[in-house]
Write a protein that holds these residues in place. Sequence first.
Motif, PDB file in Angstrom:
ATOM      1  N   THR B 228       0.758  -1.159   0.047  1.00 23.33           N
ATOM      2  CA  THR B 228      -0.197  -0.049   0.145  1.00 23.33           C
ATOM      3  C   THR B 228       0.810   1.293   0.073  1.00 23.33           C
ATOM      4  N   GLU B 229       2.049   1.170   0.914  1.00 19.44           N
ATOM      5  CA  GLU B 229       2.944   2.347   0.744  1.00 19.44           C
ATOM      6  C   GLU B 229       3.476   2.445  -0.345  1.00 19.44           C
ATOM      7  N   LYS B 230       4.194   1.384  -0.904  1.00 23.59           N
ATOM      8  CA  LYS B 230       4.982   1.772  -2.136  1.00 23.59           C
ATOM      9  C   LYS B 230       4.125   1.716  -3.440  1.00 23.59           C
ATOM     10  N   PHE B 231       3.084   1.575  -3.665  1.00 25.75           N
ATOM     11  CA  PHE B 231       2.111   1.510  -4.726  1.00 25.75           C
ATOM     12  C   PHE B 231       0.665   2.086  -4.560  1.00 25.75           C
ATOM     13  N   GLY B 232      -0.017   1.803  -3.387  1.00 22.15           N
ATOM     14  CA  GLY B 232      -1.507   2.090  -3.275  1.00 22.15           C
ATOM     15  C   GLY B 232      -1.997   1.737  -4.552  1.00 22.15           C
ATOM     16  N   ARG B 233      -3.111   2.667  -4.981  1.00 25.50           N
ATOM     17  CA  ARG B 233      -3.886   2.408  -6.137  1.00 25.50           C
ATOM     18  C   ARG B 233      -3.354   3.501  -7.091  1.00 25.50           C
ATOM     19  N   ARG B 234      -1.774   3.752  -7.106  1.00 23.53           N
ATOM     20  CA  ARG B 234      -1.452   4.661  -8.165  1.00 23.53           C
ATOM     21  C   ARG B 234      -1.692   4.017  -9.455  1.00 23.53           C
ATOM     22  N   LEU B 235      -2.012   4.705 -10.335  1.00 22.44           N
ATOM     23  CA  LEU B 235      -1.927   4.522 -11.617  1.00 22.44           C
ATOM     24  C   LEU B 235      -0.635   4.891 -12.305  1.00 22.44           C
ATOM     25  N   GLN B 236      -0.315   4.081 -13.211  1.00 25.06           N
ATOM     26  CA  GLN B 236       0.874   4.241 -14.207  1.00 25.06           C
ATOM     27  C   GLN B 236       0.908   5.569 -14.885  1.00 25.06           C
ATOM     28  N   GLN B 237       2.192   6.027 -14.888  1.00 26.14           N
ATOM     29  CA  GLN B 237       2.368   7.109 -15.933  1.00 26.14           C
ATOM     30  C   GLN B 237       2.429   6.631 -17.223  1.00 26.14           C
ATOM     31  N   ARG B 238       1.788   7.129 -18.288  1.00 28.92           N
ATOM     32  CA  ARG B 238       1.762   6.666 -19.750  1.00 28.92           C
ATOM     33  C   ARG B 238       2.770   6.754 -20.366  1.00 28.92           C
ATOM     34  N   PRO B 239       3.177   5.894 -21.230  1.00 28.68           N
ATOM     35  CA  PRO B 239       4.440   6.042 -22.285  1.00 28.68           C
ATOM     36  C   PRO B 239       4.596   7.405 -22.615  1.00 28.68           C
ATOM     37  N   ASP B 240       3.620   8.281 -22.981  1.00 30.92           N
ATOM     38  CA  ASP B 240       3.873   9.738 -23.462  1.00 30.92           C
ATOM     39  C   ASP B 240       4.185  10.662 -22.377  1.00 30.92           C
ATOM     40  N   LYS B 246      -7.079   5.460 -16.023  1.00 38.02           N
ATOM     41  CA  LYS B 246      -7.715   3.830 -16.197  1.00 38.02           C
ATOM     42  C   LYS B 246      -7.702   3.652 -17.873  1.00 38.02           C
ATOM     43  N   SER B 247      -7.186   2.649 -18.209  1.00 37.25           N
ATOM     44  CA  SER B 247      -7.288   2.389 -19.881  1.00 37.25           C
ATOM     45  C   SER B 247      -8.695   1.547 -20.394  1.00 37.25           C
ATOM     46  N   PHE B 248      -9.466   1.150 -19.317  1.00 36.05           N
ATOM     47  CA  PHE B 248     -10.463   0.456 -19.443  1.00 36.05           C
ATOM     48  C   PHE B 248     -10.092  -0.597 -20.488  1.00 36.05           C
ATOM     49  N   GLY B 249      -8.990  -1.525 -20.156  1.00 37.10           N
ATOM     50  CA  GLY B 249      -8.584  -2.481 -20.619  1.00 37.10           C
ATOM     51  C   GLY B 249      -7.619  -3.384 -20.031  1.00 37.10           C
ATOM     52  N   PHE B 250      -6.978  -4.319 -20.502  1.00 38.11           N
ATOM     53  CA  PHE B 250      -6.069  -5.072 -19.506  1.00 38.11           C
ATOM     54  C   PHE B 250      -4.575  -4.879 -19.729  1.00 38.11           C
ATOM     55  N   GLU B 251      -4.221  -3.696 -19.880  1.00 37.42           N
ATOM     56  CA  GLU B 251      -2.753  -3.148 -19.796  1.00 37.42           C
ATOM     57  C   GLU B 251      -2.674  -2.779 -18.296  1.00 37.42           C
ATOM     58  N   ALA B 252      -1.339  -2.731 -17.973  1.00 33.94           N
ATOM     59  CA  ALA B 252      -1.007  -2.325 -16.810  1.00 33.94           C
ATOM     60  C   ALA B 252      -1.335  -1.121 -16.300  1.00 33.94           C
ATOM     61  N   ASP B 253      -2.403  -0.750 -15.628  1.00 36.82           N
ATOM     62  CA  ASP B 253      -2.830   0.468 -15.294  1.00 36.82           C
ATOM     63  C   ASP B 253      -2.125   0.992 -14.136  1.00 36.82           C
ATOM     64  N   PHE B 254      -2.358  -0.140 -13.160  1.00 37.67           N
ATOM     65  CA  PHE B 254      -1.902   0.372 -11.702  1.00 37.67           C
ATOM     66  C   PHE B 254      -0.385   0.005 -11.707  1.00 37.67           C
ATOM     67  N   GLU B 255       0.492   0.864 -10.944  1.00 35.26           N
ATOM     68  CA  GLU B 255       1.754   0.744 -10.872  1.00 35.26           C
ATOM     69  C   GLU B 255       2.076  -0.799 -10.054  1.00 35.26           C
ATOM     70  N   VAL B 256       1.362  -1.125  -9.526  1.00 32.69           N
ATOM     71  CA  VAL B 256       1.599  -2.631  -8.641  1.00 32.69           C
ATOM     72  C   VAL B 256       1.369  -3.694  -9.813  1.00 32.69           C
ATOM     73  N   GLU B 257       0.524  -3.757 -10.795  1.00 33.00           N
ATOM     74  CA  GLU B 257       0.630  -4.528 -12.020  1.00 33.00           C
ATOM     75  C   GLU B 257       1.954  -4.400 -12.751  1.00 33.00           C
ATOM     76  N   SER B 258       2.208  -3.076 -12.837  1.00 28.38           N
ATOM     77  CA  SER B 258       3.487  -2.999 -13.777  1.00 28.38           C
ATOM     78  C   SER B 258       4.605  -3.473 -13.000  1.00 28.38           C
TER      79      SER B 258
END
Lengths: 367, 367
Positions: B228-240, B246-258
């Motif tokens: 929770t401390e390291k990632f929480g529900r933070r979303l990933q920065q986009r490549p750009d 939220k991508s509304f898809g199955f890419e790694a949206d959340f930092e914890v997924e990435s």
Amino acid sequence: MQDPATALTLPDPLPLDSGATLSPVRIAYQQYGELSPARDNVVLIFHALTGDQYVASPHPATGKPGWWDRMVGPGKPIDTDRFCVICANVIGGCMGSTGPASEGPGGTRYGQNFPVVTIHDMVRAIARLLDALGVDRLHAAVGGSMGGMQALAFASQFPSRAERVLVLASAARQSAQNIAFHEVGRQAIMADANWKGGEYYDGDHPDAGLAVARMAAHITYLSEAGLTEKFGRRLQQRPDGTDGAKSFGFEADFEVESYLRYQGSGFTRRFDANSYLYITRAMDYFDLAEEHGGRLADAFASTTSRFCVVSFDTDWLYPTEEGRHIVRALNAAGAPVSFVELSSPYGHDGFLLETPGLDEVVQGFVS
Amino acid sequence: MQDPATALTLPDPLPLDSGATLSPVRIAYQQYGELSPARDNVVLIFHALTGDQYVASPHPATGKPGWWDRMVGPGKPIDTDRFCVICANVIGGCMGSTGPASEGPGGTRYGQNFPVVTIHDMVRAIARLLDALGVDRLHAAVGGSMGGMQALAFASQFPSRAERVLVLASAARQSAQNIAFHEVGRQAIMADANWKGGEYYDGDHPDAGLAVARMAAHITYLSEAGLTEKFGRRLQQRPDGTDGAKSFGFEADFEVESYLRYQGSGFTRRFDANSYLYITRAMDYFDLAEEHGGRLADAFASTTSRFCVVSFDTDWLYPTEEGRHIVRALNAAGAPVSFVELSSPYGHDGFLLETPGLDEVVQGFVS
């Protein structure tokens, strides 16, 4: 997987949080007990991730009793002699409501062309089912786990539509750890060569990956102490009836291994892998506070419902702290709420099983 | 995967707990610091499940610093100006010691024909390495996690061969929950179509399955609060470079997924899937009490070693209770033992990271 269930097609397309629109929308549901003439005795039950509308009647695929058969029925804590219990399969699911295995507008199955749905989308669809059934106001909205998320979302979207809202073993947001476990499950499915980007309906299904996803999830549904008590390090009896011994191989030597394999393979017979992807995604996206500027209380600002929040002391998936978080927000919103932490050896599954005090809490609040 | 490491082939075949015999047995190891003329300054370090002998020097496959670089080196808590630190890759491993990817007697790679080994087998092989190096008695035997299991097994098999035994974040037996997580990982590997019953060395490796296994395991190495401390529900920065959405898809949206995906794919570049199967099996089979009629104290009946047991308050894989269990047994055996629970946000990984007090405990005990 599809089931000739009681179902209804919504009259209008359903706008989704993603900006997409779902149409047509079929909602499969089950009803237990009689609707009163005033249509004011409905207890709406929301199901969990791998649950379905078969709350109190045998599952058509497995023949097993309904998943909350011990709670719902004539004379049971949610008494179908008094209440009309309705439970609908969520959109994105695989038990008759529109989901990735359904035929889309082009006449082919959606697969990964199904739009990503949210908990709010699921709830919106079910509210439209209530509209179609002529049910304006609920006696109670009830849900455990993902069902609890839906109950909270329902209370937030429709502040005066439920007299009572009962939330069990749930949270107002999905934690990082829970997202992580879901991601493992999704990656296991997508790693299965049979998944084929979701286009597997005409061939072999990604059962091996889905089974791994289920196994990983299943560990999180139990408590460490529960697993130790139930299985410990006991070795499996051999097929010839002799006592267990280490095989020095990769067969299921330990009872807990055999149990997990059984859970995994059984699950693939009743669940669609794409649905597993979509429903876990909906849960991961859920954060009721985030939609209200980070203040959860604002999600319930105009509620007229009474609430009851139940947590289970050995639930590490949705621990008591998550329940407390909801309760504090409801307090801040001035909503009447009672809160109870029950002691159970069953971990997250405590809301489904024989947990001391659970029946009394449910019956007391719902009646 | 195989590495031109410092290695030694044992002069004799190695009898295994399964009844099989392993031959030849190559042991790859690293040495840091000088062996004293009396050969009495050796600190033997046992590595964890996915560790290796590169304790304090860059990993040949990844180029990353050694896994315990912060603990071992000149002037560090385990001071290589004073001690000769030796760490050997376990048999069944994939960093140069004989394992499933090695060529067997028939000249082809073992694959699943490699015999199942136990923690005791691993320790026996390393003890023979010490014999070959002319090291009779250790200044200290040290290990965390599976390394701690080996340290305990070493103390039990060789009651007078280590002056000091330091066990970190470990247990004298693998719990049902830990077996369950290992089984998920094994099933993920075996579900990969590239696994082919372990005969994949000439083709594509089961990297997708191995990555899933690693992801599942990785969650258990961290704490819920740490995630929770390291990632929480933070979303990933986009490549750009734009903020996460939220991508509304199955890419790694959340930092914890990435993060998990990165951990999974990185792991496949340095680890062999069959080794993962064999080493997890060895851990699951480990139950030091069981081998002594259920009484753990009897495993240490004739020990002459001093012990130190360290647990970490957020470690839910090998929680403090497992450490206490070891300490009670050592007390019952009359062995001198100190016990400390350290407070760390890092969960099971606490023994590898900057945990307050850890350096002092290790340095104090080992010196």
